[in-house]
Design a protein around this motif. Structure first.
Motif, PDB file in Angstrom:
ATOM      1  N   ILE A  78     -10.555   3.349  -2.978  1.00 26.64           N
ATOM      2  CA  ILE A  78     -10.265   2.081  -2.583  1.00 26.64           C
ATOM      3  C   ILE A  78     -10.428   1.807  -0.890  1.00 26.64           C
ATOM      4  CG2 ILE A  78      -7.973   0.605  -2.301  1.00 26.64           C
ATOM      5  CD1 ILE A  78      -6.946   1.880  -4.817  1.00 26.64           C
ATOM      6  N   ASP A  79      -9.904   3.004  -0.401  1.00 29.77           N
ATOM      7  CA  ASP A  79     -10.372   2.693   1.051  1.00 29.77           C
ATOM      8  C   ASP A  79     -11.786   2.690   1.639  1.00 29.77           C
ATOM      9  OD1 ASP A  79      -7.382   3.067   1.407  1.00 29.77           O
ATOM     10  OD2 ASP A  79      -7.682   4.951   2.059  1.00 29.77           O
ATOM     11  N   ALA A  80     -12.689   3.248   0.930  1.00 30.56           N
ATOM     12  CA  ALA A  80     -14.007   3.005   1.044  1.00 30.56           C
ATOM     13  C   ALA A  80     -14.468   2.006   0.558  1.00 30.56           C
ATOM     14  CB  ALA A  80     -14.688   4.607   0.484  1.00 30.56           C
ATOM     15  N   GLU A 118       0.894  -1.321  -0.082  1.00 28.51           N
ATOM     16  CA  GLU A 118      -0.050  -0.141   0.061  1.00 28.51           C
ATOM     17  C   GLU A 118       0.867   1.295  -0.112  1.00 28.51           C
ATOM     18  OE1 GLU A 118      -3.669   1.841   2.325  1.00 28.51           O
ATOM     19  OE2 GLU A 118      -2.915  -0.024   3.028  1.00 28.51           O
ATOM     20  N   TYR A 137      -8.657  -4.973  -2.623  1.00 28.37           N
ATOM     21  CA  TYR A 137      -8.219  -4.346  -4.054  1.00 28.37           C
ATOM     22  C   TYR A 137      -7.366  -5.272  -4.603  1.00 28.37           C
ATOM     23  CZ  TYR A 137      -5.018  -1.492  -6.692  1.00 28.37           C
ATOM     24  OH  TYR A 137      -4.226  -0.964  -7.594  1.00 28.37           O
ATOM     25  N   THR A 157       2.494   4.994   0.351  1.00 31.36           N
ATOM     26  CA  THR A 157       2.325   5.828   1.440  1.00 31.36           C
ATOM     27  C   THR A 157       2.617   7.323   1.099  1.00 31.36           C
ATOM     28  OG1 THR A 157       4.814   5.745   2.011  1.00 31.36           O
ATOM     29  CG2 THR A 157       3.353   4.370   3.170  1.00 31.36           C
ATOM     30  N   GLY A 179     -10.636  -1.469   1.129  1.00 33.04           N
ATOM     31  CA  GLY A 179      -9.230  -1.463   1.599  1.00 33.04           C
ATOM     32  C   GLY A 179      -8.364  -2.266   0.708  1.00 33.04           C
ATOM     33  N   TRP A 180      -6.714  -1.940   0.868  1.00 28.21           N
ATOM     34  CA  TRP A 180      -5.945  -2.265  -0.099  1.00 28.21           C
ATOM     35  C   TRP A 180      -5.982  -3.988  -0.341  1.00 28.21           C
ATOM     36  CZ3 TRP A 180      -3.319   0.672  -3.115  1.00 28.21           C
ATOM     37  CH2 TRP A 180      -2.182   0.232  -3.860  1.00 28.21           C
ATOM     38  N   LYS A 192      -7.284   6.584  -4.356  1.00 26.80           N
ATOM     39  CA  LYS A 192      -7.037   6.191  -3.189  1.00 26.80           C
ATOM     40  C   LYS A 192      -8.236   5.909  -2.145  1.00 26.80           C
ATOM     41  CE  LYS A 192      -4.130   3.739  -0.356  1.00 26.80           C
ATOM     42  NZ  LYS A 192      -4.974   3.614   1.017  1.00 26.80           N
ATOM     43  N   ARG A 193      -8.825   7.111  -1.778  1.00 20.91           N
ATOM     44  CA  ARG A 193      -9.999   7.086  -1.038  1.00 20.91           C
ATOM     45  C   ARG A 193     -10.995   6.145  -1.666  1.00 20.91           C
ATOM     46  NH1 ARG A 193      -9.274  11.385   2.485  1.00 20.91           N
ATOM     47  NH2 ARG A 193      -7.743  13.303   1.471  1.00 20.91           N
TER      48      ARG A 193
END
Length: 496
Positions: free
Chosen positions: A247-249, A231, A256, A233, A252-253, A244-245
């Motif tokens: 993916i998180d919503a 993931e 995905y 940084t 998560g990684w 990326k938001r």
């Protein structure tokens, strides 16, 4: 010589395999559109791109068959670059799609005209192929004024066709049933974001509206270079920060990464890239007219890979595997475009700070002598009958019986759901103007003209108040005005 031969081969190959979408009899676009939003990212350090040089890059896309370009008034100098292309490029027709995104608040008829003339001047065209409109706050009815005025300019020949961008299903329904003809709605639509796949798709299919899907490659996250990677940084582009938001919503990684592995299997099966599979999946969805793939001018060129999207189709086994993987993801909250209107703000910055400065009250207010604050929407009924759209006394807001009226127009036509959504917009606008929110509503009362309309009206109420669940009463009543199918009042208590 060999390079020229290869380029010609690539260009002819792309043109021969290109898929097209006819938005209207006089407007056909490529099903993969070049998106120019990254011009703003490239120029965010106040270094403006050379328009003529950048237009040369656009010309190479058009040469390869990718002749449709999407931009906006706020994508840096994208419209000027497209104008430089229009001025110099004559090999084949190009289609220039743009957007007008006015700031929240007061907008005049002349403001609308000047915005369109500015876009025409920048793009070096007499008629804009497709003008797409974005509204920030549906509770402020001035967004409807803008659309009606845009339609007048279309009648003058300044605009060929109208479209929307980031409209949700309820407000697309309002537009379509209020006599405003739109041919597209541009929304985020990807394997991660399936909000457009259900009610939005059904409405578009029933009204011959095409979806233009952006975010399909999730800012480049749908590619082999992200497969089996840790993931990140640090994110360097606005697109990466934004998606990326998503993916998180969505889960998560790790989840995905599991999807990427499935896409990689399908890609190898078809001898194409992982990005091709992600794109093809969305292209094959009902109501999707085209996908928009970002063009990072002068830094990367994916024309050859993009052309491969048209050389295969997904078989049922591949679709089933992808759909099974998607079933494990969280749904992106809300409807299309909600990421720009309510939390969680799935934008590059995580809020609206780089989009708008503030949201002016939708309606003017007046302070009475006894300390009460009144909100006025300006309809003829308020002056004639001597009442306010809403009144605030202390922490209590009372909203009058509200119909689907805006100025001298009835909004929503004869569609009871469309009228209901606009009535709730007006109620929300009145409450906002008095310092509250729709979430502060504790009671609603609905008066229905035709009892047979109760269900679509109740469902519209349910869509807007499902997480609020105020006390509610719905009754059949004779309403003043043949054109009104619903009247509604509300009460709110603002925590102070």
């Amino acid at each position: 010589m060999f390079q020229n031969y290869f380029l010609n081969f690539l260009q002819n190959k792309s043109i021969n395999t290109m898929e097209y979408c006819k938005l209207a009899p006089d407007l056909e676009i490529t099903r993969v559109i070049n998106g120019l939003w990254q011009v703003a990212d490239l120029e965010r350090n106040n270094v403006k791109l050379d328009a003529v040089k950048a237009a040369t890059t656009l010309a190479s896309y058009a040469d390869a068959g990718f002749s449709t370009f999407d931009m906006a008034d706020h994508y840096g100098s994208a419209e000027e670059i497209a104008g430089a292309l229009k001025k110099s490029y004559t090999k084949r027709p190009t289609q220039l799609l743009t957007k007008w995104v006015p700031k929240p608040g007061a907008v005049s008829k002349d403001d609308v005209r000047q915005a369109i003339l500015l876009a025409q001047n920048r793009m070096n065209v007499k008629t804009i192929d497709l003008m797409q409109f974005h509204a920030w706050n549906y509770a402020d009815p001035r967004w409807l004024d803008c659309l009606f005025w845009l339609q007048e300019l279309q009648g003058e020949g300044l605009i060929k066709h109208l479209g929307l961008t980031n409209f949700d299903t309820a407000h697309l329904r309002i537009v379509l049933n209020s006599g405003i003809k739109v041919v597209t709605n541009q929304v985020c639509y990807s394997l991660l974001d399936q909000r457009a796949a259900h009610e939005m798709t059904a409405l578009c299919l029933n009204n011959n509206v095409k979806l233009l899907a952006f975010g399909t490659l999730a800012g480049g996250f749908f590619s082999e270079r992200c497969l089996n990677k840790q993931e990140p940084t640090e994110l360097t582009t606005w697109s990466q920060m934004k998606y990326k938001r998503f993916i998180d919503a969505a889960g998560g990684w790790e989840l995905y990464q599991e999807l990427l592995k499935i896409l990689d299997q399908v890609a190898k099966k078809n001898s194409v890239s992982l990005a091709n599979v992600a794109t093809r999946f969305i292209l094959e969805q009902p109501a999707v007219g085209a996908v928009i793939v970002g063009a990072r001018l002068g830094e990367s060129n994916h024309m050859e890979d993009n052309a491969s999207v048209f050389k295969f189709q997904l078989d049922q086994d591949s679709k089933n595997k992808i759909s099974k993987a998607l079933a494990r993801f969280n749904k992106i909250p809300g409807d299309c475009g909600d990421e720009y209107r309510k939390p969680p703000f799935l934008t590059a910055s995580g809020d609206l700070s780089h989009h708008v400065e503030n949201f002016p009250p939708p309606y003017p207010t007046k302070l009475g002598g006894d300390g009460r604050m009144k909100a006025l929407s300006g309809t003829v009924w308020e002056d004639m009958a001597g009442f306010s759209r809403a009144v605030r006394k202390g922490n209590r807001i009372l909203v009058s019986g509200t119909t689907s009226t805006h100025g001298d127009r009835v909004i929503g036509g004869i569609d009871p759901a469309a009228q209901t959504h606009f009535v709730i917009d007006k109620i929300e606008g009145a409450i906002q103007s008095l310092g509250g929110t729709l979430e502060d509503v504790v009671r609603t009362r609905i008066f229905v003209k035709n009892l047979s309309d109760w269900e679509p009206i109740a469902r519209a109420h349910g869509q807007r108040f499902k997480d609020i669940q105020p006390a509610n009463t719905l009754v059949s009543a004779a309403l003043v005005g043949e054109e009104y199918l619903i009247e509604m009042e509300a009460e709110a208590i603002v925590d102070v």
